[in-house]
Design an enzyme around this catalytic site. Structure first.
Site, PDB file in Angstrom:
ATOM      1  N   GLU A 577       0.847  -1.189   0.000  1.00 13.71           N
ATOM      2  CA  GLU A 577       0.000   0.000   0.000  1.00 13.71           C
ATOM      3  C   GLU A 577       0.882   1.239   0.000  1.00 13.71           C
ATOM      4  OE1 GLU A 577      -2.946  -0.104   3.056  1.00 13.71           O
ATOM      5  OE2 GLU A 577      -3.380  -2.240   2.770  1.00 13.71           O
ATOM      6  N   ASP A 645      -9.625   0.508  20.891  1.00  9.30           N
ATOM      7  CA  ASP A 645     -10.951  -0.015  21.249  1.00  9.30           C
ATOM      8  C   ASP A 645     -10.766  -1.248  22.129  1.00  9.30           C
ATOM      9  OD1 ASP A 645     -13.634  -0.442  21.401  1.00  9.30           O
ATOM     10  OD2 ASP A 645     -13.813  -1.368  19.417  1.00  9.30           O
TER      11      ASP A 645
END
Length: 890
Positions: A577, A645
């Site tokens: 990427e 989270d």
């Protein structure tokens, strides 16, 4: 010529008066007196009247609607200083000016009883005075007796109040209060405990040395006339080898409170208290700064205790001057004296502690909103705000010390210190100044008590936070004072209870960034000296499909070879990427790692479906290294300002702050077990016969396998009874929260400390704030996000597409809102302080087209084409936030 001494607030001022003149012709008059006794009485009358005029000019009559232009209570009256008031009083006496009827003792008693008007009184003044010499002289005798008072007790105040009620005038009490409360020497002697007044010897410790001096110093301690005044020179108990106990305080707090209750109903008395405090405070500050007043007399602390019992200190009259000066004086107390105040106040009720909190908070807020602070006029340089913050710190520690404590519950393992003694550190003689900032509060050392020892304070923490101060605090400057120049400049980071989690997170952000810059600078110098190419960043290159293997293997190598590299700035690259990590790539990296680590299939953590929280699996097959790496990930998230989270119970964050788990911690981590153990403690029947429990406990692990554990030796034969049920609950709690997961948590904590061991994290944040720092805010307030959003590229707040965009966003479901946050910011959580702290930028990305919205998550920039309709905008936006994944170059 004669001299009149006017008593005001304990100060005597002498003013030489001119030769007496006739009140009608102003011609010189020779006073022909028939006898010395008659002359003396007339002088007493003249002095009485002049004092009445002086009091009227300086204190007023108490009538807010008074129309006498020569009365301080008159709305249009211009305030006079003492000298001006004295000269004006003489002039009023010569002209026989009107005297307000609220000063009855300055007029003959017989006239008052006959309801004689002021005009008639002036006309017949000479006759009235002549006929009532005896009344005035009798009253004057009472006042002369009050002038001899050198300290106050509740009984003396009651006596003066009785006289004042009989005469209808509080002036004698006003004078006494002003004189006593304006002098440290007299106030320190006042309001002693009854036993201190009866026999000071009885207050000596039992182990008083036999060879104590028997001269003046011994008399000062033991007392020679059994009066309260003799204790004022008492030697500190430290000199007698006795540690401080509350019983050693000589002031009677309950008596002081009763006296204030009687005094503060009179406006004139409160005015006297305010003025007295303004006289007292500078003298006290000087005595403490230059004359070691407390060292010479430990009872000097009494005056601070007495003043702080005034429940009107928060009123505007005190805030404007008296309280400001008093706070500065209190800050001059030595640390040991301040610790004694903390210990005393820790015994106060929540109402009394909240009252003191309000006093100092009001002063801070008053000064902040009445000044215009800037980068050139810092709030840190405001002596009053600084003094009030320091005084509030005393109340804060008293609030903690008086709460529910777990002092004997420290974790045995101290945070691991990471050695960094390598060549590149020696190059810079690095960072002694960066490590200089306070890590342990002086009060914690003095009191042998840590702020973290309190698990439930008397007054909630939120009441100590001052929003006004947070709004004007320049954290970049404050952090410099905290880290580099903390001894010369005051930093509010030394009073973290005043600051919001968001403000403190800014300080932590500066600390982390400076450390990253320092590591980068060291690397550059190391490269110059060694000639080797060393990476200035903590670079991680990972594959999405093998993110755990790639990340944990790389981090394990770094932690083993050079742990200091963990304090470099993180730079993440996803293989295949094109995204450049300016913060956004790191956010997604952490989220993907957390999702994998807390996957129940891995078995490192057990998930409770009831609490929706994770807990360490005591029977996990993973080695210590895996838990260490998870701790490193958690530390890196804080260090690189990323939100995770994760869903841990609060006890995990308490344990990260070196505290062991307690019964109260079971309430959120194991609620069913908590209720069961509470029922055992509260059970009033025969526990042994009714429940038949032993010290052997059993439970099932994550895979359903039953496990039996003995809390004590031969525990299966030891029944739980009413006598040993507390021990059973304590052992059971300790096993579940500490012993059973000791191996896993020790490794986890070691990894966390590798990254945060030099951070002021523990100093600044409480466990619940650490959770908020790691996990962000659970409240997603999109209206706050809308208010904080900026627009660029041609969009404004009033643009059609912008209005449509927010209409769509506010209508999204909770899960869709989290997807939107993930799409625009790289995290589905709100940061510390809420969504209003995110600086989202919406910019125009060309005219109407079929392109999907795109984002720069590193900079929270949303690129939005100018879609032709609201429906098209909604369709394109929902598709973008639902299927977005990966990074590319636009």
């Amino acid at each position: 010529m004669f001299t009149v001494k006017v008593a005001v607030l304990g100060r005597r001022r002498s003013h030489c008066l001119p030769r007496m003149t006739s009140p009608d012709t102003n011609a010189p008059v020779t006073l022909l007196v028939p006898s010395p006794a008659s002359l003396k009485r007339k002088r007493e009358v003249a002095k009485e009247l002049i004092e009445s005029y002086y009091c009227q000019l300086t204190q007023g009559c108490g009538n807010g609607l008074c129309v006498n232009e020569n009365c301080a209570s008159c709305p249009g009256f211009k305030q006079l200083d003492n000298n001006q008031a004295a000269a004006r009083a003489l002039e009023l006496y010569r002209t026989r000016a009107e005297l307000c009827t609220s000063w009855p003792t300055k007029k003959p008693k017989s006239l008052l009883s006959q309801n004689v008007s002021s005009d008639k009184y002036k006309q017949n003044n000479g006759k009235a005075v002549g006929s009532d010499f005896n009344v005035i002289c009798s009253k004057k005798q009472h006042q002369d007796n009050f002038q001899n008072i050198t300290y106050l007790t509740e009984e003396k105040v009651d006596e003066i109040l009785r006289v004042c009620n009989e005469t209808g005038d509080v002036a004698p009490l006003v004078h006494v209060i002003g004189r006593i409360f304006s002098s440290a020497e007299t106030l320190v002697k006042s309001f002693r405990k009854p036993e201190m007044k009866r026999n000071c010897v009885s207050s000596l410790p039992e182990n008083t040395p036999d060879n104590l001096e028997t001269g003046a110093e011994m008399r000062a301690v033991a007392g020679c006339d059994h009066s309260a005044a003799c204790c004022s020179q008492q030697k500190p108990w430290d000199c007698l080898g006795q540690s401080f106990k509350l019983e050693e305080l000589t002031v009677d707090v309950k008596s002081v409170r009763r006296v204030y209750k009687k005094l503060l109903v009179h406006n004139r008395i409160e005015t006297a208290l305010i003025n007295a405090l303004m006289y007292l405070s500078p003298d006290v500050e000087c005595e403490l700064s230059y004359h070691n007043a407390y060292t010479r007399d430990s009872n000097y602390l009494n005056l601070f205790i007495i003043v702080m019992e005034n429940h009107n200190l928060h009123s505007p009259e005190y805030l404007e001057g008296a309280l400001q000066m008093f706070c500065k004086a209190m800050c001059k107390l030595p640390l040991s004296a301040q610790a004694k105040l903390i210990q005393l106040w820790s015994t106060y009720s929540s109402t009394d502690i909240r009252r003191m909190v309000e006093v100092f908070q009001q002063l801070i807020t008053y000064k902040v909103i009445s000044n215009d602070y800037s980068c050139r006029n810092l709030v840190n340089e405001d002596d009053v705000v600084v003094a009030a913050a320091k005084c509030l710190k005393l109340v804060y520690f008293a609030n903690l010390l008086g709460g529910m404590l777990t002092i004997e519950n420290d974790d045995d393992e101290s945070p691991q210190e990471i050695s960094e003694g390598s060549l590149h550190q020696n190059l810079l003689i690095e960072d002694t100044r960066y490590k200089k900032g306070p890590r342990v509060d002086p009060f914690e050392k003095e009191l042998h008590f840590k702020a973290l020892d309190c698990c439930r304070p008397v007054v909630h923490y939120d009441e100590f936070v001052n929003e006004s101060l947070n709004n004007v605090l320049a954290m970049d400057k404050d952090y410099i004072f905290f880290k580099v120049d903390s001894e010369k400049k005051f930093s509010f980071l030394t009073c973290p209870f005043l600051l919001t989690p968001y403000t403190k997170s800014q300080g932590l952000y500066y600390d982390n960034r400076i450390r990253m810059f320092s590591e980068r600078r060291i690397t550059v110098l190391y490269n110059l000296v060694q000639g080797q190419q060393v990476q200035p960043y903590l670079r991680l290159k990972v594959r999405r499909d093998h993110i755990i293997d790639d990340a944990l293997v790389r981090l394990e190598m770094i932690a083993t070879e050079n742990p200091s590299d963990l304090k470099k700035q993180l730079y993440v690259e996803f293989e295949g990427e094109q995204g450049v990590d300016e913060g956004g790539v790191s956010k997604e990296f952490f989220q993907l790692v957390v999702e994998e680590i807390f996957n129940p299939d891995i078995g490192m953590f057990a998930y409770d479906s009831q609490t929706k929280l994770f807990w360490f699996n005591p029977t996990s097959f993973e080695n210590d290294g895996q838990f260490t790496l998870i701790g490193i990930v958690l530390g890196l998230a804080i260090y690189n300002h990323c939100i995770l989270d994760v869903h841990f119970p609060m006890v995990v964050y308490r344990k990260l702050m070196s505290k062991k788990g307690t019964l109260e911690d079971l309430a959120d981590s194991h609620p069913i077990l908590y209720r069961s153990l509470k029922d055992i403690l509260e059970y009033e029947g025969n526990l042994e016969e009714d429940m038949m429990i032993t010290f052997q406990v059993s439970y099932s692990d994550l895979f359903g396998v039953p496990i039996i554990h003995n809390l004590k030796e031969n525990s299966e034969e030891i029944p739980v009874t009413n006598q040993n049920k507390k021990e059973f609950v304590q052992l059971y709690t300790n096993y579940i929260l500490n012993q059973s997961v000791e191996k896993q948590f020790r490794a986890f904590n070691r990894g966390f400390q590798m990254v945060t061991n030099e951070s002021p994290l523990k100093y600044l944040f409480r466990p619940e704030e650490i959770e908020q720092l790691i996990c962000g805010s659970r409240n997603l307030d999109f209206h706050a996000l809308e208010e904080a959003t900026e627009y660029d590229g041609g969009f404004t707040k009033e643009s059609r597409i912008v209005r449509d965009f927010w209409g769509i966003t506010h209508s999204l479901q909770e899960e869709q809102k989290r997807q939107f946050l993930q799409f625009t910011t790289g995290s589905d959580r709100a940061p510390v302080g809420g969504l209003g702290k995110i600086k989202l930028i919406i910019t125009k990305n060309g005219p109407d087209s079929d392109r999907l919205p795109t984002t720069h998550t590193c900079f929270n920039v949303l690129l939005l084409p100018d879609y032709s309709s609201k429906d098209k905008l909604k369709e394109r936006l929902l598709k973008a936030i639902t299927y977005s994944k990966g990074f590319g170059m636009l």
